[in-house]
Scaffold this active site. Structure first.
Site, short mmCIF file in Angstrom:
data_model
loop_
_atom_site.label_atom_id
_atom_site.label_comp_id
_atom_site.label_asym_id
_atom_site.label_seq_id
_atom_site.Cartn_x
_atom_site.Cartn_y
_atom_site.Cartn_z
N ASN A 194 0.75 -1.20 -0.08
CA ASN A 194 -0.12 -0.10 -0.08
C ASN A 194 1.06 1.35 0.09
OD1 ASN A 194 -1.76 2.10 0.54
ND2 ASN A 194 -2.75 1.09 2.29
N GLY B 245 -13.81 4.21 10.22
CA GLY B 245 -12.41 4.59 10.79
C GLY B 245 -12.18 6.13 10.87
N ARG C 83 -2.57 -2.08 -3.64
CA ARG C 83 -3.66 -1.38 -3.13
C ARG C 83 -3.82 -0.06 -4.08
NH1 ARG C 83 -5.40 2.64 1.32
NH2 ARG C 83 -7.55 2.75 0.68
N ILE D 25 -13.37 2.47 14.52
CA ILE D 25 -14.62 2.94 15.42
C ILE D 25 -15.56 2.14 15.44
CG2 ILE D 25 -16.40 4.58 15.74
CD1 ILE D 25 -14.80 6.66 14.32
N ARG E 109 -13.21 15.07 8.06
CA ARG E 109 -13.97 15.47 6.83
C ARG E 109 -15.31 15.70 7.24
NH1 ARG E 109 -12.22 10.27 3.58
NH2 ARG E 109 -10.37 9.98 4.91
N LYS F 276 3.18 1.13 3.24
CA LYS F 276 2.88 -0.18 4.20
C LYS F 276 2.90 -1.35 3.54
CE LYS F 276 -1.10 2.15 6.55
NZ LYS F 276 -2.44 2.27 6.66
N HIS G 96 -13.10 2.52 -0.06
CA HIS G 96 -13.15 1.60 0.79
C HIS G 96 -13.84 0.11 0.25
CE1 HIS G 96 -13.64 4.55 4.25
NE2 HIS G 96 -12.55 4.36 4.17
N GLU H 241 -7.94 -5.69 5.16
CA GLU H 241 -7.78 -5.09 3.57
C GLU H 241 -6.56 -5.89 3.15
OE1 GLU H 241 -8.74 -0.92 4.60
OE2 GLU H 241 -9.15 -1.01 2.60
#
Ligand code: ADP
Length: 402
Positions: A7, A214, A95, A335, A245, A14, A184, A388
């Protein structure tokens, strides 16, 4: 099969090495601050039974090639690495944030695919160039290994026109490809598949609402295993109230701010993406801090939580109307997996639609899938950790063994 999942971001990479037979993580790593004076690399090998499993480097990492080379040297160290040679890596899964309308599934990368990802750069100017950097570096370092692009947008390409079109002049869609894409997708597809497994039916026989909360958040309506609507749009700004956001606002807010406050388009865009959402409402963007502030009597933190969970509930209700019959709702991401209050507030009042939460079960936190609805709830509500990297590894394997 050993799959390396990459990623690649603008200043970070990552990565995770997975064994797709056992689905075990063999290595997990993060390269950060690429291009800064000093960069960081953290590489963790599993099983992590000894101290040597974690390697940390703090040195100049001028570009993605250097970062990736350092990581590969650690993974494939003839003495201490989990692999002895990089030829043991069977495939690479990347990704990629935006596949536009060109990609509705994971795709084996070749020159044509790279050009098509490049053509999507105007739709994701920050993400796609960084993803392409990762692809180019990996192709250079692993010329023999098949490379697969897994797109955040692909799962949502089944959304019908009445849900993806904005009511704007039609040429904007035809010429500039302005429409809802959604993001997502890898996570929504993964948790929908896992929920179907928990319910014990194939995903294509189920209607589900997947709630990914998240730092960024989105909700998807999944009809018979396919995405038919999602809250994010042309960009990941639309929809839910997120960490920083705004999510949905009146589109006239741009004109209002430009006319009355003299703000430029750039300033407004930055404000909506970086200074709004939970942070804009109460100064805090981490849900844990918001709960702590509410405990101390912070009213704005309480308002922020209320605005966020009300928006979640509104979309869950909207997607119940979209789907008609809903078999399951699944909460996931930071979350969604950890915050029982947000979960409860996001579905409260939906009892008349068959959603009954088991409060004791909801109070739990688990690293494994857990059911949080009562046995007589007609809609099964679950918490399922997203993964993911595993999803990308599975999809990569599927593409190259097809
Ligand atoms: P990203 O979108 O960056 O992948 P994550 O899925 O990791 O984000 O979610 C990060 C968010 O999860 C944090 O900002 C925080 O608000 C929330 N979070 C993490 N742990 C908890 C917790 N125990 N309780 C409530 N919220 C949490």
């Amino acid at each position: 099969m050993k799959v390396l999942v990459i990623n690649s971001g603008s200043s970070s990479i990552k990565y995770q090495l997975l064994d797709t037979e056992t689905e075990a993580v063999m290595v997990n790593g993060l390269v950060e601050r690429i291009g800064e004076e000093v960069g960081d690399l953290k590489n963790k090998a599993y099983p992590d039974t000894d101290d040597e499993a974690v390697t940390k480097l703090h040195q100049s990492i001028p570009d993605h090639t250097t970062g990736m080379r350092l990581a590969i040297d650690l993974i494939c160290d003839p003495e201490k690495g989990v692999l002895k040679d990089k030829s043991e890596i069977d495939a690479i899964g990347h990704r990629v944030v935006h596949g536009g309308e060109a990609f509705n599934q994971p795709t084996l990368i070749n020159d044509e695919v790279i050009a098509a990802i490049e053509a999507c750069v105007p739709l994701a100017p920050l993400h796609n160039p960084a993803n392409l950097d990762g692809i180019r570096v990996a192709m250079e370092l692993f010329p023999e290994a098949p490379q697969v692009a897994v797109f955040d947008t692909a799962f949502h390409q089944t959304i019908p026109a009445h849900a993806y079109m904005y009511a704007l002049p039609y040429e904007l869609y035809e010429k500039d490809r302005v429409r809802r894409y959604g993001f997502h997708g890898t996570s929504h597809k993964f948790v929908a598949g896992e929920l179907a497994a928990q319910i014990g039916k194939p995903a294509d026989e189920l209607n589900m609402i997947t709630v990914h909360l998240g730092n960024g958040g989105s909700i998807t309506a999944v009809e018979k295993g396919k995405s038919v609507d999602t809250t994010m749009g042309l960009t990941p700004l639309e929809g839910l109230v997120m960490g920083t956001r705004s999510g949905d606002v009146d589109p006239a807010v741009h004109a209002f701010l430009a006319r009355n406050k003299g703000m430029s388009i750039e300033e407004i865009d930055t404000m909506l993406n970086k200074e709004s959402g939970l942070k804009g409402l109460c100064g805090l963007n981490d849900m844990r801090d918001i709960h702590a502030a509410i405990e101390k009597g912070d009213e704005r933190a309480e308002i922020a939580l209320g605005v966020q969970t009300y928006r979640n509930r509104k979309y869950i209700g909207a997607y119940m109307a979209v789907l008609g019959n809903v078999d399951g709702i699944v909460f996931t991401a930071g979350i969604g997996e950890n915050d029982d209050i947000v979960r409860y507030e996001s579905v409260k009042g939906l009892e008349c639609f068959g959603v009954k939460i088991d409060e004791a079960a909801n109070a739990n936190r688990a690293k494994e899938p857990m059911k949080i609805s009562t046995d007589d709830s007609t809609v099964a509500v679950w918490v399922i950790p997203t993964n993911e990297e595993l999803a990308i590894a599975r999809e990569t394997k599927e593409v190259i063994t097809k």
